[in-house]
Enzyme design. Structure first.
Site, PDB file in Angstrom:
ATOM      1  N   CYS A   3       0.488  -1.583  -0.678  1.00 35.81           N
ATOM      2  CA  CYS A   3       0.057  -0.045  -0.033  1.00 35.81           C
ATOM      3  C   CYS A   3       0.877   1.105   0.053  1.00 35.81           C
ATOM      4  CB  CYS A   3      -0.818   0.284   1.477  1.00 35.81           C
ATOM      5  SG  CYS A   3      -1.985   1.236   1.182  1.00 35.81           S
ATOM      6  N   CYS A   6       0.917   3.368   3.236  1.00 34.64           N
ATOM      7  CA  CYS A   6       0.844   2.579   4.149  1.00 34.64           C
ATOM      8  C   CYS A   6       2.973   3.458   4.008  1.00 34.64           C
ATOM      9  CB  CYS A   6       1.078   1.314   4.744  1.00 34.64           C
ATOM     10  SG  CYS A   6      -0.590   0.853   5.388  1.00 34.64           S
ATOM     11  N   ASN A  85     -12.786  10.116  -1.288  1.00 30.85           N
ATOM     12  CA  ASN A  85     -13.090   9.578  -2.950  1.00 30.85           C
ATOM     13  C   ASN A  85     -13.677   8.040  -2.104  1.00 30.85           C
ATOM     14  OD1 ASN A  85     -13.370  11.552  -4.643  1.00 30.85           O
ATOM     15  ND2 ASN A  85     -11.245  11.673  -4.526  1.00 30.85           N
ATOM     16  N   HIS A  96      -6.021   3.436   0.596  1.00 30.27           N
ATOM     17  CA  HIS A  96      -6.078   3.670   1.946  1.00 30.27           C
ATOM     18  C   HIS A  96      -7.041   4.943   2.020  1.00 30.27           C
ATOM     19  CE1 HIS A  96      -2.608   3.916   5.393  1.00 30.27           C
ATOM     20  NE2 HIS A  96      -3.309   5.127   5.410  1.00 30.27           N
ATOM     21  N   HIS A  98      -7.953   8.481   2.476  1.00 32.16           N
ATOM     22  CA  HIS A  98      -7.344   9.378   2.776  1.00 32.16           C
ATOM     23  C   HIS A  98      -8.328  10.829   2.399  1.00 32.16           C
ATOM     24  CE1 HIS A  98      -6.919   7.674  -1.527  1.00 32.16           C
ATOM     25  NE2 HIS A  98      -7.483   8.998  -1.710  1.00 32.16           N
ATOM     26  N   HIS A 100      -8.917  14.649   1.078  1.00 34.46           N
ATOM     27  CA  HIS A 100      -7.760  15.730  -0.132  1.00 34.46           C
ATOM     28  C   HIS A 100      -7.966  16.968   0.440  1.00 34.46           C
ATOM     29  CE1 HIS A 100      -7.306  13.160  -3.423  1.00 34.46           C
ATOM     30  NE2 HIS A 100      -8.483  12.610  -3.043  1.00 34.46           N
TER      31      HIS A 100
HETATM   32  P1  5GP Z   1      -8.072   9.537  -4.547  1.00 34.52           P
HETATM   33  O1  5GP Z   1      -8.411   9.370  -6.420  1.00 34.52           O
HETATM   34  O2  5GP Z   1      -7.373   8.096  -4.356  1.00 34.52           O
HETATM   35  O3  5GP Z   1      -9.423   9.805  -4.175  1.00 34.52           O
HETATM   36  O4  5GP Z   1      -6.723   9.925  -4.812  1.00 34.52           O
HETATM   37  C1  5GP Z   1      -5.122   9.602  -4.497  1.00 34.52           C
HETATM   38  C2  5GP Z   1      -4.752  10.869  -4.654  1.00 34.52           C
HETATM   39  O5  5GP Z   1      -3.208  10.280  -4.636  1.00 34.52           O
HETATM   40  C3  5GP Z   1      -4.228  11.103  -6.009  1.00 34.52           C
HETATM   41  O6  5GP Z   1      -4.506  12.711  -5.752  1.00 34.52           O
HETATM   42  C4  5GP Z   1      -2.813  11.722  -6.576  1.00 34.52           C
HETATM   43  O7  5GP Z   1      -2.422  12.317  -7.549  1.00 34.52           O
HETATM   44  C5  5GP Z   1      -1.899  11.282  -5.320  1.00 34.52           C
HETATM   45  N1  5GP Z   1      -1.046  10.398  -5.018  1.00 34.52           N
HETATM   46  C6  5GP Z   1      -0.918   9.006  -5.651  1.00 34.52           C
HETATM   47  N2  5GP Z   1       0.367   8.398  -5.670  1.00 34.52           N
HETATM   48  C7  5GP Z   1       0.824   9.324  -4.311  1.00 34.52           C
HETATM   49  C8  5GP Z   1       2.547   9.507  -4.379  1.00 34.52           C
HETATM   50  O8  5GP Z   1       2.977   8.106  -4.434  1.00 34.52           O
HETATM   51  N3  5GP Z   1       2.592  10.430  -3.744  1.00 34.52           N
HETATM   52  C9  5GP Z   1       2.148  11.254  -3.271  1.00 34.52           C
HETATM   53  N4  5GP Z   1       2.349  12.588  -2.562  1.00 34.52           N
HETATM   54  N5  5GP Z   1       0.355  11.415  -4.271  1.00 34.52           N
HETATM   55  C10 5GP Z   1       0.509  10.678  -4.839  1.00 34.52           C
HETATM   56 ZN    ZN Z   2      -2.362   1.290   4.041  1.00 33.13          ZN
END
Ligand code: 5GP
Ligand code: ZN
Length: 112
Positions: A3, A6, A85, A96, A98, A100
């Site tokens: 992950c 993680c 999301n 995992h 999160h 924003h």
């Molecule tokens: P989701 O689409 O799952 O709500 O958001 C995932 C977010 O994680 C995206 O905005 C993407 O740009 C960010 N993200 C994905 N991989 C990484 C990473 O390795 N490092 C960082 N800092 N952000 C990441």
């Molecule tokens: Zn995780």
């Protein structure tokens, strides 16, 4: 577990961290969608908002304390947006949980 969040939480993968304590870490999103775009995560793995329960929910309220603190420290006086999301239709790409935290522009509603 494989992950990425993680791994960011435990330092295996680098990230620009803006806040860290025993249970929560916040770092800049790799592909910012706003002038300020921070991801706030629990260090312990929770897959999504659908997996929050009586045992693990304390860290979620703590995340919102951290968000309020960051909003003051980073001078988000004009406001900000918090997004979670969840699942495929919700657009979740990292499994995992999160949040924003975005600011520095005006957001539309609904959508981006
Ligand atoms: P989701 O689409 O799952 O709500 O958001 C995932 C977010 O994680 C995206 O905005 C993407 O740009 C960010 N993200 C994905 N991989 C990484 C990473 O390795 N490092 C960082 N800092 N952000 C990441
Ligand atoms: Zn995780």
């Amino acid at each position: 577990m494989d992950c990425i969040f993680c791994k960011i939480a435990n330092g295996e993968i680098p990230a620009t961290k803006v806040y860290e304590d025993d249970t929560v870490v916040a770092f800049n999103d790799l592909e910012p969608q706003a002038p300020t775009h921070i991801l706030v995560i629990p260090k312990a793995h929770i897959s999504s908002a659908a997996d929050v329960n009586e045992e693990n929910s304390a860290v979620i309220s703590h995340i919102f304390e951290v968000i309020a603190k960051l909003s003051k420290e980073l001078d988000m006086t004009n406001g900000f947006r918090v997004v979670n999301n969840c699942g495929e239709d919700g657009g979740q790409t990292v499994k995992h949980i999160h949040f924003h935290l975005m600011s520095g522009r005006k957001f539309t509603w609904p959508a981006g």
